[in-house]
Structure formats: structure tokens, C-alpha cells
Design an enzyme around this catalytic site. Structure first.
Site, mmCIF file in Angstrom:
data_model
loop_
_atom_site.group_PDB
_atom_site.id
_atom_site.type_symbol
_atom_site.label_atom_id
_atom_site.label_comp_id
_atom_site.label_asym_id
_atom_site.label_seq_id
_atom_site.Cartn_x
_atom_site.Cartn_y
_atom_site.Cartn_z
ATOM 1 N N CYS A 185 0.807 -1.213 0.000
ATOM 2 C CA CYS A 185 0.000 0.000 0.000
ATOM 3 C C CYS A 185 0.848 1.274 0.000
ATOM 4 O O CYS A 185 1.548 1.520 -0.970
ATOM 5 C CB CYS A 185 -0.960 -0.050 1.187
ATOM 6 S SG CYS A 185 -2.534 0.686 0.798
ATOM 7 N N ARG A 221 -11.554 6.656 -4.658
ATOM 8 C CA ARG A 221 -10.788 5.582 -4.033
ATOM 9 C C ARG A 221 -11.202 4.254 -4.644
ATOM 10 O O ARG A 221 -12.371 4.047 -4.968
ATOM 11 C CB ARG A 221 -11.031 5.537 -2.527
ATOM 12 C CG ARG A 221 -10.375 6.633 -1.759
ATOM 13 C CD ARG A 221 -10.424 6.378 -0.261
ATOM 14 N NE ARG A 221 -9.351 5.516 0.188
ATOM 15 C CZ ARG A 221 -8.125 5.942 0.458
ATOM 16 N NH1 ARG A 221 -7.812 7.197 0.299
ATOM 17 N NH2 ARG A 221 -7.203 5.099 0.886
ATOM 18 N N HIS A 265 -3.923 -5.740 1.012
ATOM 19 C CA HIS A 265 -3.741 -6.058 2.425
ATOM 20 C C HIS A 265 -4.837 -7.052 2.800
ATOM 21 O O HIS A 265 -5.380 -7.718 1.943
ATOM 22 C CB HIS A 265 -3.723 -4.788 3.270
ATOM 23 C CG HIS A 265 -4.980 -3.997 3.209
ATOM 24 N ND1 HIS A 265 -5.176 -2.975 2.302
ATOM 25 C CD2 HIS A 265 -6.121 -4.085 3.900
ATOM 26 C CE1 HIS A 265 -6.369 -2.465 2.477
ATOM 27 N NE2 HIS A 265 -6.978 -3.117 3.441
#
Lengths: 251, 454
Positions: free
Chosen positions: A95, A129, A196
Site C-alpha cells: 500500500c 478511491r 492487504h
């Protein structure tokens, strides 16, 4: 003598937002279950990253504020980290850490934050996003196709350099930028990814790949890692992959 | 005239929703009203003779608002969304359900807080804490905090902000405000030895240096100071001192307020509930309650549904403790372990929107102290296997972990493993908690949460 690997975790106090310690726990336990020593060391602000010291590096994700606090410090370690990877050290960057390993990050204002250029990519801030479950197909070793299941949550769009190798092909989800169908970046034994979840518990084969690379650097030859019972891991991967297929992000 | 008709339609929809078994009708009427007339919420709120108070926080808003309601007792007619429907639609539904209310008391979702402030024009807002929570839904803490800062700036000049300044982020967004009541804890003997792993907001808001803590109480909440620029926790107007925690049963403390000091006791466990009690007491005092009211209300309080709720099941009992993010789950674990820790537990993880689709947060919870004493762990819910991995890599031998994905079967398995006369500890995420309660209701062991609340 019992073999061991030395692990350098960059900025664990700052970059830890997506349960990065889960990745460390998996590496540590899977090494221990095989009788491999796990020498865990943290590398913080102002501390040197000696390229001869570590077999495996880890850097996680953080909020914008934390990323901005560590970026200038990471720049001072860039040369050492590139040298370590050139010397065979393994690296997993997740990330925010993945973005910082690229050549630069261009914010919404157009201002560029320089990265350390360890991975052949750059990132541009986006409006929306990209959030959701992801499924990738990878072939890190020729002929060995594996899948990775995880969760992504990023506004930055990452673009690989011409000819650069991604971590995997996107089966479901957005990936690097939601456009080109690939996710992550690979350079030698260094991997960067937005995934993740954390990534390694439900994808233990990748943890073993990293441990293998780290041991190979330490011992000078690829090790033979004994398989471990991975029933929970396989089930968790299956459920996570189903989620990605059912509701992974797409524009 | 038109509004009356819209209100009637929306209320009828709520009754239909209940009759159809679709739930408590806690959001549908509000959604219909908002669709019919976007300005209706403001109009309804303006009719309240004593105005409205909002409670927001990552953790504890349902409990805090419920304590305030208990303190205000039967003396004030409330419009209160006590079933936890805390978006705009839930607030509107609560207003619709209480046509003769004098005061609005609403818990509000962190993300919806600015919007609700803009529509309701509250007379008081109580801000409890901001922890990392459901990043897939809310985004980063800093973004939530900045929206809150703007919302505070928009408050009417006469409105009071009641703020937990033990949270550096909240102290920062409230700094300089005129009508401000600052609350927190003031008892270093109740502090933890160090910040937990998942602590947020560890770095000075002004200069970026790591704070040093004279006392860290819950997550990053505590008495902090910056060694770089000298910024520190502001002085407290309302505080808890001389805190005594009594296992899973209760807490007692000195409540220090501008109106005087009182020894109070609360039939809820854990330091996090002391925060909830101090928040509620502060808000209740601003709303006109006396210290006597506060003392009596705290003593009478019973846990909100699913938050430390005991449900009898034959000669055993189920103890439901909601977990939804690292900070809250850490406090639940800490409270259980302080009491000796369970030998059997059921942990339930769902990944619906209300739980957060991203389940990575379970790795930020310090489950290890709980894991040590567990002889048998039943993991359940849509993401049961992730929990199995969390505990396996947290040190629980895999042979002690049972994966039972179906919630009802997992509950029965847990009860089977529980000795007669003992209590089964169940830690569910939000939608798993609601599902477990439905099972208990279907078995005649508990009442539906909207009735429980009524």
C-alpha cells in the site's frame, strides 16, 4: 547449525494501518515452525539501513500524514535499499509503502513527492478511491501459477514502466489503476502491492516464497522448505476469492 | 399541511415494516420522509422546545446516549434513536416516532455527523473519540476529523461542544472554541503500561513529534504532552478520579464537575465505560440535569443491547460483547482478562457493510492475552476462517480452534462446551450480534432490540 533470516521492518510505528503486523506474524511463525530463526529488527526514522544486514525487508501502509512524515527519511535510505535488493534481499511493500518505493508520487495539486525508485513505477493521485476485494493470478516462478486474495483501498493510481513486471494479473478488483488489468510490481525478489487483508495469512505460499528468497540470500542457495498444514489458510483464501469474484471493485 | 401528510405516510411505513417482520422500523420512515421532503428533518427538529443534542464517537455512542437518557429519566420527553439507527434516516425516524418530544437526543454516525449538524442545528454536541474503524467505509481518521472540525465551526454560537480532550485529535479540532466543556480521565493508577499496538494519533498535531503519555487509558486516549513543542492535554472541566474497576460487574469513580464532586457507581465494566459515563454525565449536566440526577441515572443504567448484554439460556447464560474495531475490541479483551479470562469463547466475524468489508482490523486487535487462557475457541460468521488464522498465528494451537461458520450452530456448540451455571462469552461483530440476538429472540430468551429499547 540452525539457519536464520534477518528481517528489517521499516517504520513500524508509522506505517501499520492495515494490520501489517499480521504479515510479520505469519513470516515469523512459518519460519519458526520449520526451525528457521527469525531475527526481527525495526528500522525507524534516522536509523541506517545497512545493505549487508537484512535478508528480508517489510514496509506497510499509513495515513497520508504518516506517509509524509517518513518519506524524506526513506529518501536517505534509498541507495542502501536498492543495493540490498540488487544483492538478493527480498522485500515486501504494501500500500503506502509500495507507493514510496516507486519513482515518484504526484499529488492532486500536481506536486511530486520523490520515491526511492526501487520499483519501476510511479503513482498519480486519483479522485475516486478504489476499495474492495481483489483476486490476482501470479506466476512468480515460471510454470507455477498461484492466486493471491486480498483487499485494496487506495486513491493513488500506479503505473508500471514499459516492460516492468507486475505482481499479478487482476482476476477481480481494480488493481494498480483500474485500467490496465495488472496489480503490484516486481523487481527481482522485491514485491510491491496494494493488497492487504493482511496479505500473507490467507496467502501463505507468498510468505513461503519470501522466506525462501531470504534464506537463499543468507545461505547462497535456494532452500527446500517443508510444507505446512494450511487448512485454515486454504479455506480463508477460498472465501476471500469468492468475495472478490462476487463484489470486487470495478469502474 | 403537506408535511403532516408526509409524516403520516412515513409513520405508516414504519408500522408496516414491523408488521412485515422487516425489523423495528427504525430507518424506513425517515428514508421515506427524506425522499418526500429533504427539508423535513430540519422542520421536525425545530419543533422541539428544548432543542437537540448529538452524541458521536467511533466507540461508545449508543451507550453514552443511553446513559444520558437514563439520567434525564422520565422527566423530559425524548426523541431518541436508541436502537442505534444513527444515520440521517434513523434520526428522522426517531423524530417521527416521538411527536410530543421536548428534546432530541441522537447518537450519530461519525461520517454522518456533519450532515446531521447542518440539518438539526443542535444545542449541544458530545464528541467521545476517534479510532481507526472501517477504513473501507469512513476513510482515514484525519479526514473524519477535518469534517468534524468544519461541523464544529458551523455550530450556532450558543451551542455547547462537550469534548473528550484525552483524544489529541479531538482536543485539536475543538481548540479555541468558546462554548466548550472538556472532559477526560484523571487517574494515572488506572492507566496502561504503554500504548496498545493499534494506537492512532500518536504524533503531535502541531509539530509531528511523538507524544509522551503521563497516562494512557484507552487506545490513544490519555494525558499526553509533546516533548517537541510543549502542546499538552488541556485542563479538564469534568473528570473521573479514583477509579475502581470491579471485574465484569461495575466501576466506581469520583465525578469531578464544575457543580461539585460526587462518588458515583456504574453497573458496567471497564475503563471504556468510565469514558462513556463521564461523557454522558457532562452532556446531561449541560442539558440541565443535576448531580443527583447524574448519580442516580448512572446507578440505574443497564447495558445497551449487545454491549455487555447477559442472555439466560437454560441453566447457562450468554454474555454478548460487541466488537467492531481494534480500540473497542482491545478494551473488551482487557476487561475479560482482568476478570480471569474465559476458558471457552465464541468469536463471530461478518463482513457486511455495517461490519466493514475489510476484515484486516482483527489483526490489529490485541487478542493474545485472551488466547492464553482459552481451552476451546469456536470461530463463526462469514469470515470465520480469518479468525481461525488470527488466533492460530496469535499462538492458539489449531486443534483448540473449531470453525463453525453457521452462527446458530456455533452458539449451540459454545453452550455445549460451557459448564452448567457458567456463562459463555460471545464476541460478535455488529451484524453477527444482531443475528445472534434474533436467534435468542426466536428461542424466547430475549426481546427484540427495538422493544428492549422502548
Amino acid at each position: 547449525m540452525k539457519p536464520k533470516i534477518v528481517v528489517g521492518h521499516l517504520y513500524p510505528d508509522y506505517l501499520n494501518i492495515y494490520a501489517d503486523r499480521g504479515n510479520i506474524a505469519v513470516l515469523e511463525r512459518r519460519a519458526a515452525w520449520r526451525g528457521i530463526g527469525f531475527d526481527y529488527r525495526t528500522i525507524g526514522l534516522g536509523e541506517e539501513a545497512n545493505p549487508d544486514e537484512h535478508d528480508l525487508y517489510y514496509v506497510g501502509g499509513g495515513q497520508d500524514r504518516e506517509q509524509a512524515l517518513v518519506a524524506p527519511d526513506l529518501a536517505t535510505k534509498g541507495e542502501s535499499l536498492r543495493e540490498a535488493v540488487a544483492g538478493g534481499a527480498a522485500f515486501l511493500a504494501v500500500c503506502g509503502g509500495y507507493q514510496l518505493l516507486g519513482r515518484f508520487y504526484r499529488g492532486r495539486s500536481g506536486a511530486e513527492l520523490p520515491g526511492i525508485g526501487l520499483l519501476p513505477q510511479h503513482t498519480v493521485a486519483g479522485e475516486r478511491r478504489m476499495i474492495g476485494d481483489v483476486l490476482l493470478e501470479c506466476e512468480l516462478e515460471p510454470g507455477h501459477r498461484r492466486t493471491l486474495a486480498g483487499f485494496e483501498n487506495h486513491a493513488g493510481r500506479t503505473y508500471l514502466d514499459e516492460g516492468a513486471e507486475p505482481l499479478g494479473r487482476v482476476v477481480a478488483g481494480f488493481g494498480n489503476n483500474g485500467e490496465d488489468g495488472v496489480e503490484g510490481s516486481r523487481f527481482g525478489s522485491a514485491l510491491g502491492t496494494y493488497l492487504h487483508g493482511p496479505l500473507l495469512p490467507r496467502n501463505p505460499w507468498l510468505a513461503d516464497w519470501l522466506i525462501g528468497k531470504a534464506l537463499a540470500r543468507r545461505l547462497g542457495e535456494p532452500p527446500d522448505l517443508e510444507p505446512l498444514p494450511d487448512d485454515f489458510e486454504s479455506s480463508a483464501q477460498r472465501v476471500s476469492a469468492e468475495r472478490a469474484r462476487a463484489r470486487g471493485g470495478r469502474f | 399541511m403537506r408535511l403532516q401528510l408526509e409524516i403520516a405516510v412515513a409513520r405508516a411505513a414504519g408500522r408496516l415494516s414491523r408488521l412485515a417482520g422487516r425489523g423495528g422500523g427504525t430507518t424506513l420512515p425517515g428514508k421515506i420522509l427524506a425522499a418526500l421532503d429533504p427539508r423535513a428533518l430540519r422542520t421536525l427538529a425545530q419543533r422541539l422546545p428544548r432543542g437537540s443534542a448529538l452524541v458521536s464517537a467511533t466507540n461508545g455512542k449508543t451507550t453514552t446516549a443511553a446513559i444520558v437518557a437514563e439520567i434525564l429519566g422520565g422527566r423530559v420527553r425524548l426523541a431518541h434513536n436508541r436502537a442505534g439507527a444513527n444515520l440521517v434516516s434513523g434520526v428522522a425516524s426517531a423524530l417521527l416516532a416521538a411527536p410530543d418530544a421536548e428534546l432530541g437526543l441522537f447518537e450519530v454516525d461519525e461520517g454522518a455527523f456533519p450532515d446531521v449538524v447542518g440539518r438539526i442545528r443542535p444545542h449541544a454536541v458530545c464528541l467521545g473519540n476517534l479510532f481507526r474503524d472501517q477504513l473501507d467505509r469512513y476513510g482515514e481518521l484525519e479526514l473524519v476529523a477535518e469534517r468534524w472540525r468544519s461541523a464544529l465551526a458551523e455550530l450556532d454560537a450558543g451551542a455547547t461542544a462537550i469534548v473528550n480532550v484525552d483524544d489529541p485529535l479531538l482536543a485539536d479540532i475543538a481548540r479555541g472554541r468558546a462554548n466548550l466543556l472538556r472532559f477526560g480521565l484523571d487517574d494515572p493508577t488506572a492507566a496502561r503500561e504503554r500504548l496498545p499496538h493499534a494506537a492512532d494519533s500518536k504524533y503531535c498535531r502541531s509539530c509531528g513529534a511523538p507524544y509522551t503519555y503521563r497516562a494512557a487509558y484507552v487506545g490513544h486516549l490519555g494525558d499526553y504532552a509533546c516533548p517537541g513543542c510543549g502542546e499538552e492535554r488541556p485542563p479538564l472541566d469534568v473528570a473521573a478520579r479514583s477509579i475502581v474497576l470491579s471485574g465484569l460487574e461495575s466501576a466506581a469513580f469520583d465525578l469531578v464537575t464544575p457543580q461539585g464532586t460526587r462518588r458515583v457507581s456504574l453497573p458496567l465494566p471497564g475503563l471504556y465505560n468510565v469514558y462513556n459515563a463521564v461523557a454522558a454525565a457532562s452532556l446531561a449536566l449541560v442539558l440541565g440535569a443535576s448531580l443527583d440526577d447524574v448519580e442516580a441515572g448512572l446507578a440505574r443504567f443497564r447495558a445497551a443491547f449487545g454491549r455487555f448484554e447477559r442472555i439466560p439460556s437454560g441453566d447457562k447464560a450468554v454474555l454478548l460483547l460487541l466488537i467492531k474495531n481494534p480500540a473497542g475490541a482491545n478494551e473488551v479483551v482487557r476487561t475479560l482478562v482482568a476478570d480471569g479470562g474465559p476458558r471457552v469463547a465464541v468469536v463471530a466475524l461478518n463482513d457486511n457493510i455495517a461490519d466493514g468489508r475489510d476484515v484486516s482490523w482483527i489483526w490489529d486487535v490485541d487478542f493474545e492475552p485472551l488466547a492464553e487462557g482459552l481451552e476451546r475457541l469456536v470461530v463463526t460468521g462469514g469470515r470465520a476462517h480469518e479468525l481461525a488464522l488470527r488466533f492460530k498465528y496469535g499462538g492458539v494451537p489449531p486443534e483448540r480452534i473449531e470453525v463453525v461458520a453457521d452462527l446458530e450452530r456455533a452458539l449451540d456448540r459454545g453452550l455445549e462446551l460451557t459448564p452448567r451455571g457458567a456463562e459463555l462469552v460471545v464476541l460478535p461483530t455488529y451484524t453477527a450480534m444482531l443475528a445472534l440476538r434474533r436467534i435468542a429472540v426466536a428461542r424466547g430468551l430475549a426481546r427484540p432490540y427495538w422493544e428492549e429499547a422502548a
